[in-house]
Design an enzyme around this catalytic site. Structure first.
Site, short mmCIF file in Angstrom:
data_model
loop_
_atom_site.label_atom_id
_atom_site.label_comp_id
_atom_site.label_asym_id
_atom_site.label_seq_id
_atom_site.Cartn_x
_atom_site.Cartn_y
_atom_site.Cartn_z
N LYS A 78 46.32 49.75 39.42
CA LYS A 78 45.32 50.81 39.38
C LYS A 78 45.89 52.09 40.00
O LYS A 78 46.57 52.03 41.02
CB LYS A 78 44.09 50.34 40.17
CG LYS A 78 42.91 51.28 40.14
CD LYS A 78 41.73 50.68 40.92
CE LYS A 78 40.48 51.52 40.77
NZ LYS A 78 39.30 50.91 41.44
N SER A 153 35.13 50.57 38.29
CA SER A 153 36.06 51.65 38.10
C SER A 153 37.44 51.21 37.60
O SER A 153 38.17 52.03 37.04
CB SER A 153 36.23 52.42 39.41
OG SER A 153 36.91 51.65 40.38
N SER A 177 34.17 47.26 41.46
CA SER A 177 35.18 47.90 40.60
C SER A 177 36.20 46.96 39.97
O SER A 177 36.87 47.33 39.02
CB SER A 177 35.93 48.96 41.40
OG SER A 177 35.10 50.10 41.56
#
Lengths: 480, 95
Positions: A78, A153, A177
């Protein structure tokens, strides 16, 4: 089967048996990224060259007999997690040119084993969002249906794993997330207990909730990667000293163990307004499967569940607003020089460097922490947090784990909810409470809607019980 | 609305974020909706309830106070927006 479709477990075995090389495996992932990323937008940065040279080094390690579980296996990270010498934007333009000089501890552990960093995943900027539409690099599209969101996310990480652009990914979960996009993309994602994995090198969002965890194709892979990245870290004083259990051998614990397990079904999660019928049916089916395995199903109550989102969206913006104060265009990142004064430089760098949702969170947090409002918002939220945590503590006296859906509805259309931030916040209703309490929770694929969209099922456990959580996830995954 | 445009302007100034008039209006509207929703917490009696600021229960985590060499100097300098003679350049703090 193409090499990029392998799981971590399969890839490790193939490499060890010299059936293929890390270079070949890495090339297969890069080819897949090359083919699919323009449609899915899962990667902001792809490490074409460095990945191949890392793969060559990994092949040398394997040839020397130095292979460890993750040696030579391509993984994605990420973009809100720092990777040495690889651009890390956090999906915000204020860090468009930022190349961290160091690795986050969890990434360092993988790279020290000879893991191959294949690229950086798109996400909601600094983790702010549930649909991956708050990225300044465009939304991530769901590989199962390109008109749908991937969830957020960590949407880029979930989509990359689901579409076989990498073998596994490392992401971050503050309030859902990892689990939320895992559910939307049909992969496995776990938020560990707060303090289980080091947060050093993670772009901080809400420091009292942030956790780092893997996103994988199977629960077995989850256990394998967790065992490699977990543990205390002198660079993160909130990590706990507890020894890391042998998660990987642990999850295959005999089915017999399931017979003694008590699974709680928290009724508040099933009374949520607007819950999709297919989500309900698939979760009910999984509860039946656990019953078939010999588990005892217990109806339980977590009375403060309905306050979790309000608590979460006070604590998070408050901590966000102070954490993001560091991004001001002074020491690193993009500095705006249009204005004349120091104030202009701060205010314009932040205006052009943050997307709308990041600004909203900073503003809400600044307000909630300001003189006169602190007691009414931040302190009140932390008090209710105590009650939410107490609910879980009490329920885990009666049951071993809880089972719930991960999301009240299947993946929705891109653009559907962007105009209503509060509606988007409420999407976290199933994943927020565990985050507020700092306890582990895994999302495993539960099934698909009639239109072919993935639906995840969540297992929540007591603090430090990720072994049990993964164990149950493993048998759930097997009980198709 | 809970928050007026003028209040949002003040908060944005404290947070060092420049906003256009349209953005100010939109944030006033969406922030008010979010803050109104937070009123749900007033249903909960929290008299005498201790706040939970952290969940690990760890206290006083110490480490030895040892000097460690930072080998990142050049790479940190490379990340700076403006550097002169190996020092960071910033706009003047005083007019």
């Amino acid at each position: 089967m193409n090499l990029n479709e392998l799981t971590v477990t399969q890839a490790a075995e193939g490499l060890r048996k010299k059936e293929f090389t890390s270079v070949k495996l890495t090339e297969a992932c890069l080819a897949r990224i090359n083919k699919r990323n323009k449609d899915i937008n899962a990667f902001i940065t792809v490490c074409d060259e460095s990945a191949i040279s890392e793969a060559k080094k990994a092949d040398e390690m394997i040839a020397r007999g130095e292979a460890r579980p993750l040696t030579g296996i391509p993984f994605a990270v990420k973009d809100a997690i720092c990777t040495a010498d690889v651009r890390s934007t956090g999906s915000a333009k204020i860090l468009d040119n930022y190349t961290p000089p160091y690795d986050a501890t969890v990434i360092k552990k993988i790279r020290d084993q000879g893991g191959v960093l294949i690229g950086k995943n798109n996400c909601d900027a600094f983790g702010h969002g549930a649909s991956n539409e708050n990225s300044m690099y465009g939304p991530v599209r769901n590989p199962h249906d390109l008109t749908k969101v991937a969830g957020g996310s960590s949407g880029g990480s979930a989509a990359a794993v689901a579409d076989n652009m990498c073998v596994y990914a490392i992401a971050e979960d503050t309030g859902g997330s990892i689990r939320y996009p895992a559910s939307f993309c049909g992969v496995v994602g776990m938020r560990p207990s707060y303090g289980r994995n080091s947060r050093y090198g993670i772009m901080p969002m809400a420091s009292s909730l942030d956790t780092v965890g893997p996103m994988t194709k199977t629960v077995e892979d989850m256990a394998l990667v967790m065992e490699c990245i977990a543990g205390s870290d002198p660079l993160d004083a909130t990590t706990v000293p507890d020894a890391v259990p042998a998660y990987h051998t642990g999850i295959k614990n005999e089915e017999l163990r399931m017979k003694n397990l008590r699974i709680g079904v928290p009724r508040e999660y099933f009374e949520i307004e607007g819950m999709d019928e297919e989500v309900r049916t698939i979760t009910d089916e999984k509860i039946e499967r656990l019953k078939d395995l010999g588990c005892k199903i217990v109806d339980v109550s977590l009375p403060h569940t309905k306050y979790a989102i309000a608590v979460y969206y006070i604590i998070v913006p408050s901590e966000d607003s102070s954490n993001l104060a560091r991004l001001d265009g002074i020491r690193y990142g993009v500095r705006n020089t249009e204005g004349r004064t120091l104030y202009d430089m701060y205010a314009k760098s932040r205006r052009f460097g943050f997307p709308e949702e990041v600004k909203r969170r900073i503003l809400i947090g600044t307000y909630a922490l300001s003189a006169g409002y602190y007691d009414a918002y931040y302190k009140k939220a932390q008090q209710v947090r105590t009650l939410i945590k107490k609910d879980f503590d009490e329920v885990f006296q009666k049951v071993d784990v809880l089972i719930t859906p991960t999301s009240p509805f299947p993946p929705f259309a891109i653009g559907d909810k962007v105009s209503d931030p509060l509606a988007m916040y409420l999407a976290d209703v199933m994943v927020g409470p565990a985050a507020v309490a700092g306890i582990p929770a895994i999302s495993v694929p539960g099934g698909k809607t009639k239109t072919g969209l993935p639906i995840g099922v969540q297992i929540i456990g007591a603090r430090m019980s990720e072994g049990t959580v993964m164990n149950i996830g493993y048998w759930l995954e097997k009980s198709k | 609305m809970t928050l007026s445009i003028e209040e949002v302007r003040k908060i944005a100034q404290l947070a060092r974020i420049e906003l256009t008039p349209e953005e100010l209006a939109r944030h006033a509207e969406t922030m008010s909706a979010v803050l109104d929703y937070m009123n749900i917490l007033n249903e909960v009696d929290t008299t005498g309830v201790e706040p939970t600021f952290q969940v690990t229960g760890l206290e006083n985590v110490y480490r030895d106070d040892e000097v460690v060499e930072c080998k990142l100097r050049d790479r940190l300098l490379k990340q700076m927006p403006e550097v002169e003679m190996e020092e960071l350049v910033v706009p003047g703090v005083f007019d």
